[in-house]
Scaffold this active site. Sequence first.
Site, PDB file in Angstrom:
ATOM      1  N   GLY A  36       0.803  -1.224   0.000  1.00 46.63           N
ATOM      2  CA  GLY A  36       0.000   0.000   0.000  1.00 46.63           C
ATOM      3  C   GLY A  36       0.830   1.266   0.000  1.00 46.63           C
ATOM      4  O   GLY A  36       0.389   2.304   0.472  1.00 46.63           O
ATOM      5  N   ALA A  37       2.051   1.187  -0.545  1.00 41.18           N
ATOM      6  CA  ALA A  37       2.977   2.313  -0.429  1.00 41.18           C
ATOM      7  C   ALA A  37       3.303   2.946  -1.775  1.00 41.18           C
ATOM      8  O   ALA A  37       4.236   3.741  -1.883  1.00 41.18           O
ATOM      9  CB  ALA A  37       4.254   1.841   0.259  1.00 41.18           C
ATOM     10  N   GLY A  38       2.546   2.578  -2.827  1.00 46.01           N
ATOM     11  CA  GLY A  38       2.780   3.203  -4.129  1.00 46.01           C
ATOM     12  C   GLY A  38       3.741   2.439  -5.013  1.00 46.01           C
ATOM     13  O   GLY A  38       4.085   2.891  -6.100  1.00 46.01           O
ATOM     14  N   LEU A  39       4.176   1.256  -4.560  1.00 45.74           N
ATOM     15  CA  LEU A  39       5.110   0.470  -5.383  1.00 45.74           C
ATOM     16  C   LEU A  39       4.413  -0.709  -6.076  1.00 45.74           C
ATOM     17  O   LEU A  39       5.068  -1.610  -6.582  1.00 45.74           O
ATOM     18  CB  LEU A  39       6.289  -0.036  -4.535  1.00 45.74           C
ATOM     19  CG  LEU A  39       7.154   1.041  -3.866  1.00 45.74           C
ATOM     20  CD1 LEU A  39       8.325   0.407  -3.125  1.00 45.74           C
ATOM     21  CD2 LEU A  39       7.688   2.042  -4.893  1.00 45.74           C
ATOM     22  N   GLY A  40       3.094  -0.670  -6.096  1.00 42.78           N
ATOM     23  CA  GLY A  40       2.357  -1.669  -6.880  1.00 42.78           C
ATOM     24  C   GLY A  40       2.425  -3.089  -6.329  1.00 42.78           C
ATOM     25  O   GLY A  40       2.486  -4.059  -7.089  1.00 42.78           O
ATOM     26  N   SER A  88       0.047  -4.741  -4.958  1.00 45.68           N
ATOM     27  CA  SER A  88      -1.170  -5.491  -5.315  1.00 45.68           C
ATOM     28  C   SER A  88      -1.061  -6.040  -6.733  1.00 45.68           C
ATOM     29  O   SER A  88      -1.411  -7.199  -6.993  1.00 45.68           O
ATOM     30  CB  SER A  88      -2.414  -4.615  -5.177  1.00 45.68           C
ATOM     31  OG  SER A  88      -2.360  -3.521  -6.059  1.00 45.68           O
ATOM     32  N   ALA A  89      -0.542  -5.240  -7.647  1.00 43.82           N
ATOM     33  CA  ALA A  89      -0.414  -5.692  -9.039  1.00 43.82           C
ATOM     34  C   ALA A  89       0.596  -6.831  -9.135  1.00 43.82           C
ATOM     35  O   ALA A  89       0.392  -7.802  -9.873  1.00 43.82           O
ATOM     36  CB  ALA A  89       0.020  -4.532  -9.937  1.00 43.82           C
ATOM     37  N   ALA A  90       1.696  -6.750  -8.362  1.00 41.86           N
ATOM     38  CA  ALA A  90       2.722  -7.790  -8.423  1.00 41.86           C
ATOM     39  C   ALA A  90       2.166  -9.120  -7.901  1.00 41.86           C
ATOM     40  O   ALA A  90       2.364 -10.179  -8.507  1.00 41.86           O
ATOM     41  CB  ALA A  90       3.945  -7.360  -7.620  1.00 41.86           C
ATOM     42  N   ASP A 113      -0.270  -0.291 -13.508  1.00 45.84           N
ATOM     43  CA  ASP A 113       0.475  -1.155 -12.575  1.00 45.84           C
ATOM     44  C   ASP A 113       0.568  -2.596 -13.081  1.00 45.84           C
ATOM     45  O   ASP A 113       1.631  -3.213 -13.040  1.00 45.84           O
ATOM     46  CB  ASP A 113      -0.234  -1.214 -11.215  1.00 45.84           C
ATOM     47  CG  ASP A 113      -0.052   0.045 -10.400  1.00 45.84           C
ATOM     48  OD1 ASP A 113       0.216   1.101 -11.006  1.00 45.84           O
ATOM     49  OD2 ASP A 113      -0.177  -0.030  -9.169  1.00 45.84           O
TER      50      ASP A 113
HETATM   51  N1  LIG Z   1       2.866  -9.680   0.421  1.00 44.84           N
HETATM   52  C1  LIG Z   1       1.554  -9.669   0.268  1.00 44.84           C
HETATM   53  N2  LIG Z   1       0.801 -10.714   0.685  1.00 44.84           N
HETATM   54  C2  LIG Z   1      -0.527 -10.691   0.499  1.00 44.84           C
HETATM   55  N3  LIG Z   1      -1.209  -9.669  -0.036  1.00 44.84           N
HETATM   56  C3  LIG Z   1      -0.520  -8.616  -0.460  1.00 44.84           C
HETATM   57  C4  LIG Z   1       0.899  -8.558  -0.333  1.00 44.84           C
HETATM   58  N4  LIG Z   1       1.330  -7.389  -0.842  1.00 44.84           N
HETATM   59  C5  LIG Z   1       0.204  -6.728  -1.259  1.00 44.84           C
HETATM   60  N5  LIG Z   1      -0.887  -7.462  -1.041  1.00 44.84           N
HETATM   61  C6  LIG Z   1      -2.278  -7.024  -1.304  1.00 44.84           C
HETATM   62  O1  LIG Z   1      -2.236  -5.741  -1.907  1.00 44.84           O
HETATM   63  C7  LIG Z   1      -2.863  -4.745  -1.040  1.00 44.84           C
HETATM   64  C8  LIG Z   1      -2.122  -3.408  -1.174  1.00 44.84           C
HETATM   65  O2  LIG Z   1      -2.362  -2.891  -2.464  1.00 44.84           O
HETATM   66  P1  LIG Z   1      -2.631  -1.336  -2.778  1.00 44.84           P
HETATM   67  O3  LIG Z   1      -3.451  -0.751  -1.680  1.00 44.84           O
HETATM   68  O4  LIG Z   1      -3.124  -1.248  -4.186  1.00 44.84           O
HETATM   69  O5  LIG Z   1      -1.197  -0.700  -2.680  1.00 44.84           O
HETATM   70  P2  LIG Z   1       0.068  -0.826  -3.636  1.00 44.84           P
HETATM   71  O6  LIG Z   1      -0.356  -1.602  -4.828  1.00 44.84           O
HETATM   72  O7  LIG Z   1       0.470   0.569  -3.930  1.00 44.84           O
HETATM   73  O8  LIG Z   1       1.121  -1.522  -2.834  1.00 44.84           O
HETATM   74  C9  LIG Z   1      -2.785  -5.375   0.339  1.00 44.84           C
HETATM   75  O9  LIG Z   1      -3.819  -4.880   1.168  1.00 44.84           O
HETATM   76  C10 LIG Z   1      -2.997  -6.867   0.017  1.00 44.84           C
HETATM   77  O10 LIG Z   1      -4.349  -7.156  -0.221  1.00 44.84           O
HETATM   78  C1  LIG Z   2      -3.468   6.671  -8.381  1.00 45.22           C
HETATM   79  C2  LIG Z   2      -3.213   5.610  -9.445  1.00 45.22           C
HETATM   80  O1  LIG Z   2      -2.941   6.267 -10.688  1.00 45.22           O
HETATM   81  C3  LIG Z   2      -1.965   4.786  -9.105  1.00 45.22           C
HETATM   82  C4  LIG Z   2      -2.021   4.006  -7.834  1.00 45.22           C
HETATM   83  O2  LIG Z   2      -0.815   3.270  -7.638  1.00 45.22           O
HETATM   84  P1  LIG Z   2      -0.548   2.406  -6.313  1.00 45.22           P
HETATM   85  O3  LIG Z   2      -1.634   1.372  -6.201  1.00 45.22           O
HETATM   86  O4  LIG Z   2      -0.527   3.364  -5.176  1.00 45.22           O
HETATM   87  O5  LIG Z   2       0.788   1.759  -6.545  1.00 45.22           O
HETATM   88  C5  LIG Z   2      -4.448   4.737  -9.588  1.00 45.22           C
HETATM   89  C6  LIG Z   2      -4.415   3.808 -10.797  1.00 45.22           C
HETATM   90  O6  LIG Z   2      -3.784   4.154 -11.813  1.00 45.22           O
HETATM   91  O7  LIG Z   2      -5.053   2.746 -10.741  1.00 45.22           O
HETATM   92 MG   LIG Z   3      -2.106  -1.258  -5.994  1.00 42.06          MG
END
Ligand SMILES: Nc1ncnc2c1ncn2[C@@H]1O[C@H](COP(=O)(O)OP(=O)(O)O)[C@@H](O)[C@H]1O
Ligand SMILES: C[C@@](O)(CCOP(=O)(O)O)CC(=O)O
Ligand SMILES: [Mg+2]
Length: 344
Positions: free
Chosen positions: A114-118, A120-122, A164
Amino acid sequence: MVVSSAPGKVYLFGEHAVVYGEPAVPCAIERRARVTVEARDDDRIRVHAEDLSLDGFTVEYSDENDDAPDVDVSESLIQAGIGYIDAAVEQARDAADAPDAGFDITVESDIPLGAGLGSSAAVTTAGIDAGTRELGVELPAEEVAERAYRAELEVQDGEASRADTFCSATGGAVRVEGDDCRSIDAPDLSFVIGFDGGEGDTGELVAGVRALREEYDFAADTVESIGDIVRHGEQALTEATGEQGGASESESLRETIAELGELMNFNHGLLEALGVSSRSLDQMVWAARDAGALGAKLTGAGGGGCIVALDPTEGTETALEYTQGCETAFRARLDTDGVRVEDE
Ligand SMILES: Nc1ncnc2c1ncn2[C@@H]1O[C@H](COP(=O)(O)OP(=O)(O)O)[C@@H](O)[C@H]1O
Ligand SMILES: C[C@@](O)(CCOP(=O)(O)O)CC(=O)O
Ligand SMILES: [Mg+2]
């Protein structure tokens, strides 16, 4: 058993504006999520996520309504924890035409959540890749990306761009504008990341920008101006790639990379104006600039989390380690690899 991994990313330019059809350029970084998938004899899903809290987190469940996850935490916490994996499982089952496939899944990741480094997408991308391979189906990276996008869209209630997930699936630098996603050339960029230890709520931050954009024409113009920065940035990236390795490499390449830094600074200013920065993100951005970084900006949704600075020297990393508001700083190279199998 299959283990797949996929990289996290930083936004060189264009987050938030990409939600409204402007282009964005995210770059994959050498920090990965690894997902291990093993098919089961039944239709149950067992997820073990090492990084969701200090002690990890294991949950076992199936699709039947009367079979709730066997952990004693709130439904919303479980959804936050396993929503992406759940959506990835659905995509893998669909791609392999195996609606009842059950899996044991382990998630490990070097990407802060949840810190902007994607992160969730990874996790989603690696999960779809490992799940489909375990079922005997090999999808091209573009299809993994498309399915991961659909999974994110579902979990994030319709608020997601393809940036992402496409970046995580294909690696390298990419350009995303609406549904047009392509890989682009980029020089070997040296990123330093500062992390304030916190996180931002992506949905809330996107909603805040949407409201500003609707209320004020100048906020809508600000979003469009971010698109202009991205277009300039793309040109600079193309130039820098052409200059790399040439006879006169050093001088002109240095100037073009300095231009990328200047555009990152401008981009941060506009994100700040749109209300998605925070005190600790600004503190880290200024510490990086003071330490000699060519440019620095928040990355991702903002509100808290990470900044990315461009600095080939040691200066920024050291300065960030002593900066109030920064919990950790680390260097991350551009990762040209996207989703990949680690073990089969
Ligand atoms: N190591 C992990 N294990 C399980 N779930 C994860 C992990 N890393 C991320 N996730 C999932 O992705 C969510 C965070 O994604 P998001 O809020 O989009 O932030 P970002 O994609 O910027 O890191 C977490 O709440 C969890 O559901
Ligand atoms: C704010 C936004 O442009 C990027 C969000 O990136 P992240 O989940 O914080 O890594 C939203 C999106 O593109 O889905
Ligand atoms: Mg994300």
